[in-house]
Design an enzyme around this catalytic site. Structure first.
Site, mmCIF file in Angstrom:
data_model
loop_
_atom_site.group_PDB
_atom_site.id
_atom_site.type_symbol
_atom_site.label_atom_id
_atom_site.label_comp_id
_atom_site.label_asym_id
_atom_site.label_seq_id
_atom_site.Cartn_x
_atom_site.Cartn_y
_atom_site.Cartn_z
ATOM 1 C CG ASP A 26 41.014 41.462 38.762
ATOM 2 O OD1 ASP A 26 41.753 41.383 39.760
ATOM 3 O OD2 ASP A 26 39.833 41.831 38.837
ATOM 4 C CD GLU A 74 35.763 39.998 39.707
ATOM 5 O OE1 GLU A 74 36.271 40.636 38.773
ATOM 6 O OE2 GLU A 74 34.537 39.912 39.880
ATOM 7 C CE LYS A 131 40.269 43.045 41.814
ATOM 8 N NZ LYS A 131 38.963 42.955 41.168
ATOM 9 C CE LYS A 134 32.508 42.665 38.748
ATOM 10 N NZ LYS A 134 32.853 41.318 38.234
ATOM 11 C CB VAL A 159 41.740 43.124 32.154
ATOM 12 C CG1 VAL A 159 42.804 43.239 31.075
ATOM 13 C CG2 VAL A 159 41.881 41.806 32.899
ATOM 14 C CB THR A 160 37.880 45.095 31.781
ATOM 15 O OG1 THR A 160 36.781 45.334 32.684
ATOM 16 C CG2 THR A 160 37.893 43.654 31.378
ATOM 17 C CB CYS A 164 38.494 45.126 38.017
ATOM 18 S SG CYS A 164 37.251 43.866 38.381
ATOM 19 C CD GLN A 204 33.583 67.066 36.465
ATOM 20 O OE1 GLN A 204 33.326 67.815 37.400
ATOM 21 N NE2 GLN A 204 32.984 65.896 36.299
#
Ligand code: TIU
Length: 229
Positions: A26, A74, A131, A134, A159-160, A164, A204
């Protein structure tokens, strides 16, 4: 097929280059220029422009290697038929997708603002995926495109960071793809959310993937050149 080792958080990755693609998410005028959708939502678009030079460098390296490169945009068709009402009505009229803006109708396919900025423009033959969401897998052929090429690993730019890029990394993980985000090649309208999204990805033990940067990737590719010689 050569392998590349990239220093990354939470630990280095060693990936087969032939199984690795670059996705540039994007990089559209609507997000990066001061008169588009990003600005309409109250954001400082200037914060995103620092991604341009590192993305150019990574694109050049990927193209030289013949890596599979995917660009996304997008947006929605002019009738907004694939835009869920929730994506429209959360903002007041005038600030909505499809409303007229200085660069054309906001996030509408074919409008000037919907286009990718010239600095990182796709080359002829590179895939450009439109698309409606997002996450770049949602209602696009991205999953099939990657699988039919044997690609398991994604280098993520664009971005961002926290919208997205983050949504795409989370979706990639659930679909069985590895994702490594190049932190200087992604940006957010909020430095705090940029950091938070990246920290969440590597938490994690790498719950969603990895974070590295363009310098580490490019150094790894140079080593590869040296090894191949
Ligand atoms: N608002 C915001 O940060 N981003 C988006 O709406 N789309 C993308 O991130 N591409």
């Amino acid at each position: 097929m050569p392998e590349i080792t990239i220093p990354a958080r939470p630990h280095p990755v060693t990936w087969e280059l032939g199984q690795t693609a670059l996705i540039v998410i994007d990089m559209q005028k609507d997000f990066l220029y001061p008169d588009g959708y990003g600005a309409l939502l109250g954001n400082d678009t200037e914060l995103l422009l620092r991604t341009v030079a590192p993305i150019q460098a990574v694109l050049a390296a990927a193209r030289k290697l013949g890596m599979f490169v995917v660009h996304t945009r997008e947006g929605h068709p002019a009738d907004l038929s694939d835009c869920p009402p929730t994506k429209l009505t959360r903002w007041p009229p005038g600030n909505r997708i499809g409303d007229p803006g200085p660069m054309g109708r906001i996030l509408v396919q074919g409008e000037w603002g919907h286009g990718i900025i010239d600095e990182v423009a796709p080359l002829p033959g590179e895939i450009v995926l439109d698309k409606p969401g997002k996450n770049a897998f949602y209602r696009t052929p991205l999953d099939e495109m990657l699988r039919e090429r044997g690609i398991q690993n994604l280098l993520v730019a664009g971005v961002t960071t926290d919208v997205c890029c983050f949504a795409t990394v989370i979706a990639a993980n659930d679909r069985g793809f590895n994702a490594l985000v190049l932190e200087d090649c992604v940006a957010s309208y909020s430095p705090e959310r940029h950091t938070a999204a990246l920290e969440t990805i590597v938490a994690q033990g790498g719950i969603f993937g990895w974070v590295s940067d363009s310098a580490a990737l490019l150094a790894g590719l140079e080593n590869l050149d040296a090894d191949e010689r």
